[in-house]
Scaffold this motif. Structure first.
Motif, short mmCIF file in Angstrom:
data_model
loop_
_atom_site.label_atom_id
_atom_site.label_comp_id
_atom_site.label_asym_id
_atom_site.label_seq_id
_atom_site.Cartn_x
_atom_site.Cartn_y
_atom_site.Cartn_z
N ARG A 28 0.82 -1.20 0.00
CA ARG A 28 0.00 0.00 0.00
C ARG A 28 0.86 1.25 0.00
NH1 ARG A 28 -4.49 0.11 -1.95
NH2 ARG A 28 -4.59 -1.96 -1.14
N PRO A 79 -18.11 -0.83 -2.71
CA PRO A 79 -17.22 -0.90 -1.54
C PRO A 79 -16.42 0.38 -1.34
CG PRO A 79 -16.17 -1.99 -3.39
CD PRO A 79 -17.50 -1.47 -3.89
N ALA A 80 -16.04 0.62 -0.08
CA ALA A 80 -15.12 1.71 0.22
C ALA A 80 -13.80 1.44 -0.51
CB ALA A 80 -14.88 1.78 1.73
N THR A 81 -13.06 2.42 -0.90
CA THR A 81 -13.31 3.83 -0.71
C THR A 81 -13.81 4.48 -2.01
OG1 THR A 81 -11.39 3.84 0.76
CG2 THR A 81 -12.28 5.95 0.14
N ARG A 116 -15.17 -1.61 4.49
CA ARG A 116 -13.98 -2.43 4.72
C ARG A 116 -13.58 -2.40 6.19
NH1 ARG A 116 -9.85 -0.74 -0.12
NH2 ARG A 116 -11.09 -1.52 -1.84
N ASP A 146 -17.76 -0.61 -9.00
CA ASP A 146 -16.43 -0.31 -8.46
C ASP A 146 -15.61 0.35 -9.56
OD1 ASP A 146 -14.41 -0.11 -6.59
OD2 ASP A 146 -14.38 -2.25 -6.12
N ASP A 147 -14.51 0.97 -9.17
CA ASP A 147 -13.70 1.62 -10.20
C ASP A 147 -12.75 0.64 -10.88
OD1 ASP A 147 -12.07 1.35 -7.98
OD2 ASP A 147 -11.07 3.28 -8.26
N TRP A 148 -12.48 -0.49 -10.23
CA TRP A 148 -11.46 -1.39 -10.77
C TRP A 148 -11.73 -2.80 -10.28
CZ3 TRP A 148 -6.73 1.37 -12.49
CH2 TRP A 148 -5.79 0.53 -13.10
N VAL A 149 -11.56 -3.78 -11.13
CA VAL A 149 -11.56 -5.16 -10.68
C VAL A 149 -10.26 -5.80 -11.13
CG1 VAL A 149 -12.85 -5.99 -12.70
CG2 VAL A 149 -12.76 -7.37 -10.63
N GLU A 150 -9.65 -6.51 -10.18
CA GLU A 150 -8.36 -7.17 -10.48
C GLU A 150 -8.50 -8.66 -10.17
OE1 GLU A 150 -5.68 -5.05 -11.43
OE2 GLU A 150 -4.76 -6.89 -12.10
N THR A 151 -8.41 -9.04 -8.91
CA THR A 151 -8.58 -10.45 -8.56
C THR A 151 -10.06 -10.84 -8.44
OG1 THR A 151 -8.61 -10.07 -6.17
CG2 THR A 151 -6.45 -10.35 -7.21
N GLY A 152 -10.90 -9.84 -8.24
CA GLY A 152 -12.32 -10.10 -8.03
C GLY A 152 -12.66 -10.39 -6.57
N ALA A 153 -11.70 -10.21 -5.67
CA ALA A 153 -11.95 -10.53 -4.26
C ALA A 153 -13.06 -9.65 -3.67
CB ALA A 153 -10.67 -10.38 -3.45
N SER A 191 -3.54 4.06 -5.14
CA SER A 191 -3.63 2.72 -4.61
C SER A 191 -2.77 1.80 -5.46
CB SER A 191 -5.07 2.24 -4.62
OG SER A 191 -5.84 3.03 -3.76
N GLY A 195 -6.93 -10.23 -2.03
CA GLY A 195 -7.20 -9.24 -3.05
C GLY A 195 -5.93 -8.82 -3.76
N ARG A 223 -5.82 7.39 -9.84
CA ARG A 223 -7.13 7.54 -10.47
C ARG A 223 -7.74 8.91 -10.22
NH1 ARG A 223 -9.01 2.44 -7.23
NH2 ARG A 223 -6.99 2.77 -6.25
O1 LIG Z 1 -10.45 -7.14 -7.65
P1 LIG Z 1 -9.69 -6.85 -6.38
O2 LIG Z 1 -8.36 -7.54 -6.35
O3 LIG Z 1 -10.53 -7.13 -5.17
O4 LIG Z 1 -9.32 -5.32 -6.38
C1 LIG Z 1 -10.28 -4.34 -6.67
C2 LIG Z 1 -10.27 -3.24 -5.67
O5 LIG Z 1 -9.03 -2.54 -5.75
C3 LIG Z 1 -9.28 -1.15 -5.68
O6 LIG Z 1 -9.41 -0.76 -4.35
P2 LIG Z 1 -8.21 -0.18 -3.51
O7 LIG Z 1 -7.72 -1.27 -2.61
O8 LIG Z 1 -7.20 0.43 -4.39
O9 LIG Z 1 -8.92 0.87 -2.58
P3 LIG Z 1 -9.70 2.22 -2.87
O10 LIG Z 1 -11.09 1.86 -3.27
O11 LIG Z 1 -9.66 2.87 -1.54
O12 LIG Z 1 -8.99 2.99 -3.94
C4 LIG Z 1 -10.62 -1.00 -6.35
O13 LIG Z 1 -11.26 0.19 -5.90
C5 LIG Z 1 -11.37 -2.25 -5.97
O14 LIG Z 1 -12.17 -2.05 -4.84
#
Ligand SMILES: O=P(O)(O)OC[C@H]1O[C@H](OP(=O)(O)OP(=O)(O)O)[C@H](O)[C@@H]1O
Length: 210
Positions: free
Chosen positions: A2, A84-86, A108, A152-159, A9, A127, A53
């Motif tokens: 982090r 989800p936050a944030t 969270r 959400d703004d981003w999905v990576e692992t989908g956790a 992030s 995650g 972002r």
């Molecule tokens: O698919 P995952 O692996 O679960 O990742 C996706 C998460 O990663 C980012 O959050 P981040 O932890 O950067 O926090 P933020 O929302 O506070 O920016 C994004 O906002 C998602 O919530």
């Protein structure tokens, strides 16, 4: 992993990326999203790039159009949006407003006194930061009549999305899928969680290299 550099992030540098389809969207909005985003290399101490972002929220055109664009990705009319936050606390209400429905926060940090309420909590992960994900939603805000769009703004692992899908199911509500700005998920994750995105993570990666 982090960063202490707010509002940045972390996203792993060498994450596997799939080439799956992304729902076509307003070309001008897509271009703005790609242009306003920055990768940050924090240097020796960190083996991955960070995501900045903040440019998205600074652009009034993005702020105006992002809610309707994400709402349009929903496969059906939702009765409520959950995020989800944030970053989701910024994005979720914009999408809910565009869809004409309400918004429910997924927290969270479950230690706050303001959450002295009946929560449905679920964990998943790890995650994108390698840590377990734990999310909580007030149970009184979801019911069996609800069809829920997750934003959400981003999905990576989908956790994050996995935990939310389980929470929604536990509430007896219907999970419609997830509308995200950046889809960085692998194909099985995208399919399992019904992810639809405006841009692919690999498109941002190409911008970094150009
Ligand atoms: O698919 P995952 O692996 O679960 O990742 C996706 C998460 O990663 C980012 O959050 P981040 O932890 O950067 O926090 P933020 O929302 O506070 O920016 C994004 O906002 C998602 O919530």
């Amino acid at each position: 992993m982090r960063s202490t550099v707010s509002p940045v992030s972390s996203v792993p540098l060498s994450v596997g990326r799939s080439e799956g389809s992304v729902t076509p969207a307003d070309p001008d909005l897509r271009e703005r999203l790609l242009t306003a985003f920055r990768w940050i290399d924090p240097g020796e101490w960190c083996d991955h790039l960070l995501t900045d972002r903040s440019g998205w929220w600074r652009d009034p055109v993005i702020l105006d159009r992002i809610g309707p664009a994400l709402a349009a990705l929903s496969p059906a009319q939702p009765t409520v949006v959950v995020a989800p936050a944030t970053s989701g606390f910024l994005l979720g209400p914009l999408v809910a407003r565009a869809a004409g429905v309400g918004f429910v926060e997924a927290y969270r940090d479950l230690s706050g006194a303001e959450l002295a309420d009946d929560l449905i909590t679920r964990s998943s992960g790890p995650g994108h930061d390698g840590r377990p994900v734990v999310l909580g939603v007030r149970s009184r805000h979801l019911g069996s009549d609800d069809s829920v769009l997750v934003v959400d703004d981003w999905v990576e692992t989908g956790a994050q999305l996995s935990a939310l899908a389980e929470i929604i199911s536990a509430a007896g509500a219907r999970y419609l899928g997830a509308a995200v700005i950046v889809d960085g998920a692998q194909l099985p994750v995208r399919d399992r969680l019904g992810v639809r995105g405006l841009v692919r993570e690999v498109e941002l990666d190409h911008r970094r290299r150009s």
